[in-house]
Scaffold this motif. Structure first.
Motif, PDB file in Angstrom:
ATOM      1  N   ILE A   1       1.624  -2.828   9.690  1.00 42.27           N
ATOM      2  CA  ILE A   1       1.429  -1.810   8.644  1.00 42.27           C
ATOM      3  C   ILE A   1       1.022  -2.502   7.342  1.00 42.27           C
ATOM      4  CG2 ILE A   1       2.616  -0.071   7.228  1.00 42.27           C
ATOM      5  CD1 ILE A   1       4.430   0.486   9.659  1.00 42.27           C
ATOM      6  N   ASP A   2      -0.009  -1.976   6.684  1.00 43.84           N
ATOM      7  CA  ASP A   2      -0.407  -2.488   5.372  1.00 43.84           C
ATOM      8  C   ASP A   2       0.797  -2.392   4.426  1.00 43.84           C
ATOM      9  OD1 ASP A   2      -1.378  -2.813   2.776  1.00 43.84           O
ATOM     10  OD2 ASP A   2      -3.265  -1.767   3.200  1.00 43.84           O
ATOM     11  N   PRO A   3       1.263  -3.517   3.859  1.00 41.79           N
ATOM     12  CA  PRO A   3       2.451  -3.482   2.991  1.00 41.79           C
ATOM     13  C   PRO A   3       2.330  -2.460   1.853  1.00 41.79           C
ATOM     14  CG  PRO A   3       1.836  -5.752   3.446  1.00 41.79           C
ATOM     15  CD  PRO A   3       0.762  -4.891   4.057  1.00 41.79           C
ATOM     16  N   ARG A   4       1.086  -2.180   1.415  1.00 46.37           N
ATOM     17  CA  ARG A   4       0.903  -1.190   0.339  1.00 46.37           C
ATOM     18  C   ARG A   4       1.169   0.228   0.820  1.00 46.37           C
ATOM     19  NH1 ARG A   4      -5.080  -2.661  -1.119  1.00 46.37           N
ATOM     20  NH2 ARG A   4      -4.995  -2.549   1.163  1.00 46.37           N
TER      21      ARG A   4
ATOM     22  N   HIS B   1       8.372  -3.841   6.043  1.00 44.34           N
ATOM     23  CA  HIS B   1       7.476  -4.985   6.249  1.00 44.34           C
ATOM     24  C   HIS B   1       8.078  -6.238   5.598  1.00 44.34           C
ATOM     25  CE1 HIS B   1       3.979  -7.584   6.069  1.00 44.34           C
ATOM     26  NE2 HIS B   1       3.357  -6.754   6.889  1.00 44.34           N
ATOM     27  N   PRO B   2       7.962  -7.389   6.271  1.00 43.14           N
ATOM     28  CA  PRO B   2       8.538  -8.622   5.708  1.00 43.14           C
ATOM     29  C   PRO B   2       8.067  -8.925   4.286  1.00 43.14           C
ATOM     30  CG  PRO B   2       7.695  -9.026   7.932  1.00 43.14           C
ATOM     31  CD  PRO B   2       7.382  -7.590   7.618  1.00 43.14           C
ATOM     32  N   VAL B   3       6.857  -8.532   3.946  1.00 43.51           N
ATOM     33  CA  VAL B   3       6.379  -8.747   2.569  1.00 43.51           C
ATOM     34  C   VAL B   3       7.222  -7.943   1.576  1.00 43.51           C
ATOM     35  CG1 VAL B   3       4.486  -8.183   0.989  1.00 43.51           C
ATOM     36  CG2 VAL B   3       4.019  -9.460   3.083  1.00 43.51           C
ATOM     37  N   ASN B   4       7.523  -6.705   1.911  1.00 43.04           N
ATOM     38  CA  ASN B   4       8.348  -5.888   1.017  1.00 43.04           C
ATOM     39  C   ASN B   4       9.808  -6.347   1.029  1.00 43.04           C
ATOM     40  OD1 ASN B   4       6.557  -4.047  -0.310  1.00 43.04           O
ATOM     41  ND2 ASN B   4       6.209  -3.075   1.686  1.00 43.04           N
TER      42      ASN B   4
ATOM     43  N   ALA C   1      11.025  -8.938  -6.973  1.00 43.26           N
ATOM     44  CA  ALA C   1       9.685  -8.497  -7.360  1.00 43.26           C
ATOM     45  C   ALA C   1       9.529  -7.005  -7.040  1.00 43.26           C
ATOM     46  CB  ALA C   1       8.638  -9.310  -6.602  1.00 43.26           C
ATOM     47  N   PRO C   2       8.591  -6.331  -7.737  1.00 40.63           N
ATOM     48  CA  PRO C   2       8.369  -4.915  -7.430  1.00 40.63           C
ATOM     49  C   PRO C   2       7.939  -4.747  -5.978  1.00 40.63           C
ATOM     50  CG  PRO C   2       7.114  -5.583  -9.391  1.00 40.63           C
ATOM     51  CD  PRO C   2       7.682  -6.831  -8.778  1.00 40.63           C
ATOM     52  N   SER C   3       8.488  -3.743  -5.299  1.00 40.11           N
ATOM     53  CA  SER C   3       8.203  -3.564  -3.876  1.00 40.11           C
ATOM     54  C   SER C   3       8.459  -2.120  -3.495  1.00 40.11           C
ATOM     55  CB  SER C   3       9.110  -4.468  -3.040  1.00 40.11           C
ATOM     56  OG  SER C   3      10.465  -4.074  -3.201  1.00 40.11           O
ATOM     57  N   LEU C   4       8.034  -1.751  -2.306  1.00 44.69           N
ATOM     58  CA  LEU C   4       8.472  -0.486  -1.721  1.00 44.69           C
ATOM     59  C   LEU C   4       9.838  -0.748  -1.083  1.00 44.69           C
ATOM     60  CD1 LEU C   4       5.047   0.649  -0.256  1.00 44.69           C
ATOM     61  CD2 LEU C   4       6.388   1.913  -1.959  1.00 44.69           C
ATOM     62  N   VAL C   5      10.837   0.016  -1.501  1.00 47.37           N
ATOM     63  CA  VAL C   5      12.236  -0.234  -1.154  1.00 47.37           C
ATOM     64  C   VAL C   5      12.665   0.735  -0.046  1.00 47.37           C
ATOM     65  CG1 VAL C   5      14.606  -0.161  -2.039  1.00 47.37           C
ATOM     66  CG2 VAL C   5      12.759  -1.020  -3.495  1.00 47.37           C
ATOM     67  N   PRO C   6      13.369   0.241   0.996  1.00 44.18           N
ATOM     68  CA  PRO C   6      13.831   1.127   2.065  1.00 44.18           C
ATOM     69  C   PRO C   6      14.543   2.381   1.526  1.00 44.18           C
ATOM     70  CG  PRO C   6      14.206  -1.134   2.703  1.00 44.18           C
ATOM     71  CD  PRO C   6      13.697  -1.165   1.269  1.00 44.18           C
ATOM     72  N   CYS C   7      14.216   3.507   2.163  1.00 35.47           N
ATOM     73  CA  CYS C   7      14.577   4.823   1.620  1.00 35.47           C
ATOM     74  C   CYS C   7      16.087   5.059   1.528  1.00 35.47           C
ATOM     75  CB  CYS C   7      13.969   5.912   2.494  1.00 35.47           C
ATOM     76  SG  CYS C   7      12.186   5.793   2.606  1.00 35.47           S
TER      77      CYS C   7
ATOM     78  N   ALA D   1       9.267  10.011  -2.379  1.00 39.84           N
ATOM     79  CA  ALA D   1       9.118   9.229  -3.612  1.00 39.84           C
ATOM     80  C   ALA D   1       8.289   7.975  -3.350  1.00 39.84           C
ATOM     81  CB  ALA D   1      10.492   8.853  -4.172  1.00 39.84           C
ATOM     82  N   ASN D   2       8.567   7.297  -2.240  1.00 39.67           N
ATOM     83  CA  ASN D   2       7.812   6.081  -1.908  1.00 39.67           C
ATOM     84  C   ASN D   2       6.353   6.398  -1.597  1.00 39.67           C
ATOM     85  OD1 ASN D   2       9.881   4.278  -2.310  1.00 39.67           O
ATOM     86  ND2 ASN D   2      10.393   4.031  -0.147  1.00 39.67           N
ATOM     87  N   THR D   3       6.103   7.557  -1.001  1.00 35.96           N
ATOM     88  CA  THR D   3       4.720   7.953  -0.709  1.00 35.96           C
ATOM     89  C   THR D   3       3.956   8.168  -2.011  1.00 35.96           C
ATOM     90  OG1 THR D   3       5.440   8.992   1.363  1.00 35.96           O
ATOM     91  CG2 THR D   3       3.278   9.632   0.516  1.00 35.96           C
ATOM     92  N   LEU D   4       4.612   8.823  -2.971  1.00 36.90           N
ATOM     93  CA  LEU D   4       4.011   9.011  -4.300  1.00 36.90           C
ATOM     94  C   LEU D   4       3.784   7.657  -4.979  1.00 36.90           C
ATOM     95  CD1 LEU D   4       3.183  10.646  -6.783  1.00 36.90           C
ATOM     96  CD2 LEU D   4       5.616  10.970  -7.294  1.00 36.90           C
ATOM     97  N   THR D   5       4.784   6.790  -4.928  1.00 35.54           N
ATOM     98  CA  THR D   5       4.664   5.454  -5.515  1.00 35.54           C
ATOM     99  C   THR D   5       3.499   4.689  -4.894  1.00 35.54           C
ATOM    100  OG1 THR D   5       7.028   5.342  -5.993  1.00 35.54           O
ATOM    101  CG2 THR D   5       5.849   3.238  -5.869  1.00 35.54           C
ATOM    102  N   ALA D   6       3.409   4.734  -3.562  1.00 35.56           N
ATOM    103  CA  ALA D   6       2.333   4.021  -2.862  1.00 35.56           C
ATOM    104  C   ALA D   6       0.965   4.575  -3.269  1.00 35.56           C
ATOM    105  CB  ALA D   6       2.523   4.128  -1.350  1.00 35.56           C
ATOM    106  N   ALA D   7       0.878   5.899  -3.401  1.00 36.97           N
ATOM    107  CA  ALA D   7      -0.390   6.533  -3.781  1.00 36.97           C
ATOM    108  C   ALA D   7      -0.823   6.075  -5.173  1.00 36.97           C
ATOM    109  CB  ALA D   7      -0.256   8.053  -3.738  1.00 36.97           C
ATOM    110  N   CYS D   8       0.134   5.948  -6.084  1.00 35.36           N
ATOM    111  CA  CYS D   8      -0.180   5.511  -7.457  1.00 35.36           C
ATOM    112  C   CYS D   8      -0.559   4.035  -7.481  1.00 35.36           C
ATOM    113  CB  CYS D   8       1.018   5.767  -8.377  1.00 35.36           C
ATOM    114  SG  CYS D   8       1.325   7.525  -8.667  1.00 35.36           S
TER     115      CYS D   8
END
Ligand SMILES: NC(=O)C1=CN([C@@H]2O[C@H](COP(=O)(O)OP(=O)(O)OC[C@H]3O[C@@H](n4cnc5c(N)ncnc54)[C@H](OP(=O)(O)O)[C@@H]3O)[C@@H](O)[C@H]2O)C=CC1
Ligand SMILES: Nc1nc(=O)c2c([nH]1)NC[C@@H]1CN(c3ccc(C(=O)N[C@@H](CCC(=O)O)C(=O)O)cc3)C=[N+]21
Ligand SMILES: [Mg+2]
Length: 296
Positions: free
Chosen positions: A113-116, A123-126, A134-140, A279-286
């Motif tokens: 999966i694309d980390p973005r 994802h291991p990157v996140n 660091a800023p990341s997508l955080v588990p829900c 919320a993460n979907t919105l964050t990813a979109a931005c």
């Protein structure tokens, strides 16, 4: 003491309201966030989770793409789908429902999966970014728990936190978030010695184990905040023959008599998990468009 019952359902509804408002603003710029959910087979625990998700995604003004694949789907076919979703401009978030059938290597799929677009934050990157601060997508689920704690307490600095469970999905990221909040964090697991005594130190106790009613009132420090992540389906003959219900990892009655605040199951952490997915979907979109990260 009788604990305040933390209303996760209400907190989640309020969060979805804020998400919906921000999505409305984005729409004026011609942006509609999209969430793709991939479900392989018919795992009952997964179905609990997906039931209301598509509905809530659409209600928040976002697009929902559902991909239901048969239980005998090959790893290669699933990886090919993930590849198409990575390349799809309409898709901002990708969630592959866990657990996956035995013939599929889940690690391999999550890493594809694309980390973005990794709205689960698995994802291991996140995971690495979260561990590094660091800023990341955080588990829900941990993100939802943190939001409930901030609502309740504001500043968490210096509090003793005990997290029972060390999975990559809940326990470890929960501990990382609490560490970032300057709590003093202990991670407990199946090899922990004298778990009740460890738990009694906690100002914040998070149970993410998968054992119905394991945490009892004598494990809880008076006035502590108890967050029950567990989702366990148990038989409920009192509701009729063959009926089941969902209970947490916390014995609610005995813990509510000691704690300062406690989440119920259902209606606690679960609804926040789904709201945080939006919320993460919105964050990813931005983030993907170079727009500022939304403050929710
Ligand atoms: N509410 C929500 O939104 C969500 C709920 N869940 C639920 O949360 C629970 C945990 O999920 P998940 O983290 O994926 O589960 P895992 O099975 O991956 O992890 C469970 C953890 O609990 C530990 N554990 C097991 N038995 C004991 C014991 N007797 N004493 C102490 N620790 C123990 C394990 O220790 P060890 O590592 O040593 O094996 C492990 O670290 C489940 O009920 C799940 O359904 C999950 C995701 C979202
Ligand atoms: N890739 C992936 N990401 C996940 O986040 C993920 C997953 N796979 N697999 C399964 C687990 C489990 N999980 C739940 C989320 C919300 C509720 C929830 O909303 N529960 C309601 C109860 C619903 C009911 O009563 O049926 C509540 O607690 O009030 C439950 C379970 C997410 N998970
Ligand atoms: Mg999650």
């Amino acid at each position: 003491m009788t604990a305040a019952i933390i209303d996760g359902k209400a907190a989640a509804a309020a969060l979805r309201q804020r998400i919906g408002a921000r999505v409305g603003e984005l729409a004026k710029q011609g942006v509609t966030p999209g969430l793709a959910v991939v479900l392989v087979g018919e795992n009952p625990a997964s179905q609990v989770y997906v039931r209301s998700k598509a509905k809530q995604t659409v209600e928040a003004g976002m697009r929902s793409f559902e991909h239901k694949l048969p239980a005998d789907t090959s790893e290669q076919d699933l990886l090919a789908l993930v590849g198409r979703l990575n390349a799809d401009e309409a898709v901002d978030g990708i969630l592959v429902q866990l657990p996956l059938p035995a013939q599929i290597n889940a690690e391999l799929v999550l890493e594809a999966i694309d980390p973005r677009k990794d709205v689960d934050g698995f994802h291991p990157v996140n995971a690495g970014r979260l561990a590094s601060g660091a800023p990341s997508l955080v588990p829900c689920t941990p993100l939802g728990c943190l939001m409930l704690l901030r609502d309740l307490k504001g500043d968490l600095a210096g509090l003793e936190a005990v997290v029972i469970g060390r999975s990559n999905i809940v326990g470890k990221p929960m501990a990382a978030l609490l560490t970032a909040e300057s709590c003093t964090v202990t991670i407990a697991h199946s090899k922990t010695r004298d778990l009740p005594a460890v738990c009694r130190r906690a100002d914040i106790l998070v149970a993410a184990v998968g054992r119905p009613g394991m945490v009892t009132g004598d494990w809880v420090k008076p006035g502590a905040i108890v967050l029950d992540v567990g989702i366990n389906r148990v038989s409920a003959p009192e509701l009729g023959e063959g009926k089941t219900r969902i209970v947490g990892d916390v014995d609610f009655a005995s813990c509510a008599a000691v704690a300062g605040a406690i989440t119920p199951v259902p209606g606690g952490v679960g609804p926040m998990t789904i709201a945080c997915l939006l919320a993460n979907t919105l964050t990813a979109a931005c983030m993907r468009r170079g727009l500022p990260k939304p403050v929710l």
